[in-house]
Scaffold this motif. Structure first.
Motif, PDB file in Angstrom:
ATOM      1  N   GLN A 127      61.194  31.076  -2.165  1.00 39.94           N
ATOM      2  CA  GLN A 127      60.294  32.176  -1.780  1.00 39.94           C
ATOM      3  C   GLN A 127      58.912  31.629  -1.490  1.00 39.94           C
ATOM      4  O   GLN A 127      58.584  30.519  -1.895  1.00 39.94           O
ATOM      5  CB  GLN A 127      60.246  33.250  -2.874  1.00 39.94           C
ATOM      6  N   GLN A 128      58.116  32.417  -0.774  1.00 40.31           N
ATOM      7  CA  GLN A 128      56.729  32.022  -0.477  1.00 40.31           C
ATOM      8  C   GLN A 128      55.825  33.173  -0.866  1.00 40.31           C
ATOM      9  O   GLN A 128      55.396  33.937  -0.021  1.00 40.31           O
ATOM     10  CB  GLN A 128      56.559  31.737   1.010  1.00 40.31           C
ATOM     11  N   ARG A 129      55.606  33.315  -2.148  1.00 44.86           N
ATOM     12  CA  ARG A 129      54.778  34.424  -2.625  1.00 44.86           C
ATOM     13  C   ARG A 129      53.581  33.816  -3.351  1.00 44.86           C
ATOM     14  O   ARG A 129      53.749  33.049  -4.295  1.00 44.86           O
ATOM     15  CB  ARG A 129      55.601  35.322  -3.543  1.00 44.86           C
ATOM     16  N   LEU A 130      52.389  34.139  -2.858  1.00 46.14           N
ATOM     17  CA  LEU A 130      51.197  33.463  -3.353  1.00 46.14           C
ATOM     18  C   LEU A 130      50.099  34.449  -3.728  1.00 46.14           C
ATOM     19  O   LEU A 130      49.984  35.517  -3.106  1.00 46.14           O
ATOM     20  CB  LEU A 130      50.660  32.516  -2.269  1.00 46.14           C
ATOM     21  N   MET A 131      49.319  34.059  -4.738  1.00 47.28           N
ATOM     22  CA  MET A 131      48.085  34.789  -5.039  1.00 47.28           C
ATOM     23  C   MET A 131      46.930  33.875  -4.638  1.00 47.28           C
ATOM     24  O   MET A 131      46.917  32.691  -4.976  1.00 47.28           O
ATOM     25  CB  MET A 131      47.996  35.145  -6.516  1.00 47.28           C
ATOM     26  N   VAL A 132      45.954  34.445  -3.921  1.00 49.72           N
ATOM     27  CA  VAL A 132      44.878  33.639  -3.338  1.00 49.72           C
ATOM     28  C   VAL A 132      43.525  34.248  -3.722  1.00 49.72           C
ATOM     29  O   VAL A 132      43.407  35.475  -3.833  1.00 49.72           O
ATOM     30  CB  VAL A 132      45.046  33.589  -1.795  1.00 49.72           C
ATOM     31  N   PHE A 133      42.532  33.365  -3.903  1.00 49.56           N
ATOM     32  CA  PHE A 133      41.218  33.818  -4.375  1.00 49.56           C
ATOM     33  C   PHE A 133      40.057  33.348  -3.497  1.00 49.56           C
ATOM     34  O   PHE A 133      38.912  33.589  -3.845  1.00 49.56           O
ATOM     35  CB  PHE A 133      40.963  33.273  -5.792  1.00 49.56           C
ATOM     36  N   HIS A 134      40.346  32.601  -2.442  1.00 50.92           N
ATOM     37  CA  HIS A 134      39.247  31.952  -1.722  1.00 50.92           C
ATOM     38  C   HIS A 134      39.556  31.970  -0.227  1.00 50.92           C
ATOM     39  O   HIS A 134      40.660  31.585   0.176  1.00 50.92           O
ATOM     40  CB  HIS A 134      39.155  30.514  -2.259  1.00 50.92           C
ATOM     41  N   LEU A 135      38.580  32.422   0.564  1.00 52.16           N
ATOM     42  CA  LEU A 135      38.820  32.572   2.008  1.00 52.16           C
ATOM     43  C   LEU A 135      39.305  31.281   2.683  1.00 52.16           C
ATOM     44  O   LEU A 135      40.281  31.310   3.426  1.00 52.16           O
ATOM     45  CB  LEU A 135      37.565  33.116   2.690  1.00 52.16           C
ATOM     46  N   PRO A 136      38.655  30.121   2.439  1.00 54.38           N
ATOM     47  CA  PRO A 136      39.166  28.901   3.093  1.00 54.38           C
ATOM     48  C   PRO A 136      40.622  28.604   2.730  1.00 54.38           C
ATOM     49  O   PRO A 136      41.399  28.169   3.586  1.00 54.38           O
ATOM     50  CB  PRO A 136      38.238  27.805   2.569  1.00 54.38           C
ATOM     51  N   ILE A 143      33.308  42.204   2.171  1.00 55.63           N
ATOM     52  CA  ILE A 143      33.819  42.647   3.475  1.00 55.63           C
ATOM     53  C   ILE A 143      33.513  41.589   4.548  1.00 55.63           C
ATOM     54  O   ILE A 143      34.275  41.406   5.500  1.00 55.63           O
ATOM     55  CB  ILE A 143      33.265  44.056   3.853  1.00 55.63           C
ATOM     56  N   ALA A 144      32.410  40.849   4.363  1.00 56.29           N
ATOM     57  CA  ALA A 144      32.072  39.803   5.341  1.00 56.29           C
ATOM     58  C   ALA A 144      33.162  38.735   5.364  1.00 56.29           C
ATOM     59  O   ALA A 144      33.522  38.217   6.425  1.00 56.29           O
ATOM     60  CB  ALA A 144      30.728  39.170   4.993  1.00 56.29           C
ATOM     61  N   ALA A 145      33.722  38.387   4.193  1.00 65.35           N
ATOM     62  CA  ALA A 145      34.793  37.384   4.140  1.00 65.35           C
ATOM     63  C   ALA A 145      36.049  37.945   4.796  1.00 65.35           C
ATOM     64  O   ALA A 145      36.774  37.228   5.497  1.00 65.35           O
ATOM     65  CB  ALA A 145      35.075  37.001   2.688  1.00 65.35           C
ATOM     66  N   MET A 146      36.299  39.243   4.594  1.00 64.32           N
ATOM     67  CA  MET A 146      37.482  39.844   5.229  1.00 64.32           C
ATOM     68  C   MET A 146      37.351  39.819   6.755  1.00 64.32           C
ATOM     69  O   MET A 146      38.286  39.480   7.468  1.00 64.32           O
ATOM     70  CB  MET A 146      37.672  41.280   4.723  1.00 64.32           C
ATOM     71  N   TRP A 180      45.046  43.045   0.387  1.00 63.03           N
ATOM     72  CA  TRP A 180      43.660  42.884  -0.062  1.00 63.03           C
ATOM     73  C   TRP A 180      43.477  43.695  -1.331  1.00 63.03           C
ATOM     74  O   TRP A 180      44.048  44.776  -1.472  1.00 63.03           O
ATOM     75  CB  TRP A 180      42.695  43.399   1.008  1.00 63.03           C
ATOM     76  N   LEU A 181      42.648  43.202  -2.222  1.00 60.42           N
ATOM     77  CA  LEU A 181      42.461  43.913  -3.484  1.00 60.42           C
ATOM     78  C   LEU A 181      41.259  44.872  -3.380  1.00 60.42           C
ATOM     79  O   LEU A 181      40.207  44.483  -2.885  1.00 60.42           O
ATOM     80  CB  LEU A 181      42.224  42.905  -4.609  1.00 60.42           C
TER      81      LEU A 181
END
Ligand SMILES: Cc1ncc(COP(=O)(O)O)c(C=O)c1O
Length: 396
Positions: free
Chosen positions: A70-79, A101-104, A124-125
């Motif tokens: 599977q490819q299920r990930l939790m991510v915290f950083h835009l880069p 919102i600027a990062a989104m 998105w959280l």
């Protein structure tokens, strides 16, 4: 699998053989596999989600993804998110914190054009109605809905919705904007649980967190069933509590990362069966007889010698050779850290000493490629995530 002297002697010899010559972050795949095996005894692979910040290498995540199918990930950083979309176009991604919102906006402007379908694959959280209003504007700007996971507070008090009234407000907003918003699920993190102080108990704190989660869910199911298009992603847990979520847990999605490499902050009773799988290895540059600290040279050495190593001041604890210690008086250095060893230690210049990271997040990014070993062999070097913005044309 004991982490005795033989283990580190062999690892040190391996690093000398490959001629590393610089500090390295070593990842032991046999141990990682064992930890993954333990995890899979607790939870099905489809319910696991790997936390990218704690395992910050696309190839490491790729390896885990192959093992679990599977490819299920939790991510915290835009880069990292931009690199993940490029490297894992089939991934299902849940953001672990609300993003500015600027990062989104930058995500939609900078993401690589590939088959990653953001509405369906990226949650998105949202922790406030204000954020939902920003999402609505963004969805209109990009011309497609955005998927939302709602952050709830199950006792950790790191933000997120605190009560049903605020949940109702959020769900009303989503109900009123079905063109722009999709409710993908909920996220409630419970890392406070193992820290419950007396007279509280860890077991009771775990139960209370699950109950809180269940109450939010019941409320949503009872009052907003039409918002469930497909099953909601009910995410929670993390390394500290992964072993405390059994069949009775309201969750269907468990995120974790650190337990797979087990840095020292994860030496918890709940993770006692897991074993360390990542080490910092640093070359010894100098060995000096005794311990001489400026201005207090007369202080006795206490049967110890001094080492200066390549690099240092990492968030890490000395672990090999036996008796390796930092000196709080001499202090730490990122360039050439001073450490002391018992005088009868046979560690020599050009040998490697080992430290165990306190956390994998951030620390694993400090050494360039991960040095990946299995048994007593060097398997590969795996690049870590780049900690920089990546316009699409720079991602390969
Ligand atoms: C929301 C959330 N879920 C899960 C995790 C668990 O990550 P790990 O297992 O690496 O501790 C974290 C860690 O910070 C988190 O913030």
């Amino acid at each position: 699998m004991p982490t005795g002297n033989d283990y580190f002697t062999a690892l040190g010899a391996l690093l000398r053989d490959i001629g590393s010559g610089t500090p390295r972050m070593v990842v032991d795949l046999d141990r990682l596999d064992d930890n993954l095996g333990r995890l899979l005894e607790m939870h099905s692979p489809e319910s696991l989600r790997f936390v990218a910040k704690s395992l910050p290498s696309p190839q490491l995540l790729q390896y885990l993804s192959k093992r679990t199918g599977q490819q299920r990930l939790m991510v915290f950083h835009l880069p990292f998110l931009l690199q993940i979309v490029a490297a894992f176009p089939r991934a299902n991604v849940l953001m672990g914190k609300p993003m500015p919102i600027a990062a989104m906006r930058r995500f939609y402007a900078d993401r690589v054009a590939n088959e990653f379908e953001d509405t369906g694959q990226l949650q998105w959280l949202a922790d406030t109605k204000l954020r939902l209003m920003q999402f609505i504007e963004l969805a209109r700007a990009i011309g497609r809905p955005v998927s939302v996971s709602i952050e709830i507070d199950v006792g950790m008090h790191r933000g997120g919705l605190a009560d049903e009234d605020s949940l109702a407000e959020m769900l009303d907003t989503i109900r009123g904007h079905r063109e722009e918003l999709r409710l993908a699920g909920f996220m409630g993190y419970d890392a406070h649980v193992p820290k419950a102080p007396w007279p509280h108990s860890v077991a009771a704190a775990a139960e209370r967190a699950k109950e809180r989660y269940g109450e939010f869910l019941e409320f949503a199911w009872a009052n907003y069933p039409e918002l469930e298009e497909g099953e909601w992603c009910v995410n929670g847990a993390g390394s500290p509590t992964i072993a405390m979520h059994g069949e009775e847990s309201p969750l269907n999605d468990y995120s974790l990362g650190s337990a797979l490499v087990k840095p020292t902050s994860f030496d918890l009773p709940t993770l006692q069966d897991f074993e360390p799988a990542a080490w910092i290895a640093a070359p010894v540059l100098k060995r000096l007889a005794g311990v001489r600290i400026p201005f207090i040279e007369r202080l006795p050495s206490g049967g110890r010698d001094t080492l200066f190593i390549y690099g240092g001041k990492w968030m890490a604890e000395p672990c090999y050779p036996d008796g390796l210690r930092e000196s709080p008086i001499y202090g730490l250095s990122s360039n050439q850290q001073m450490l002391t060893v018992p005088s009868d230690s046979d560690v020599a210049v050009d040998d490697y000493i080992f430290l165990r990271p306190m956390q994998s997040e951030a620390v694993m990014l400090q050494f360039g490629d991960l040095c990946v070993v299995r048994g007593n062999r060097h398997i590969d070097d795996w690049p870590v995530f780049q900690n920089a913005g990546f316009p699409a044309e720079r991602i390969r």
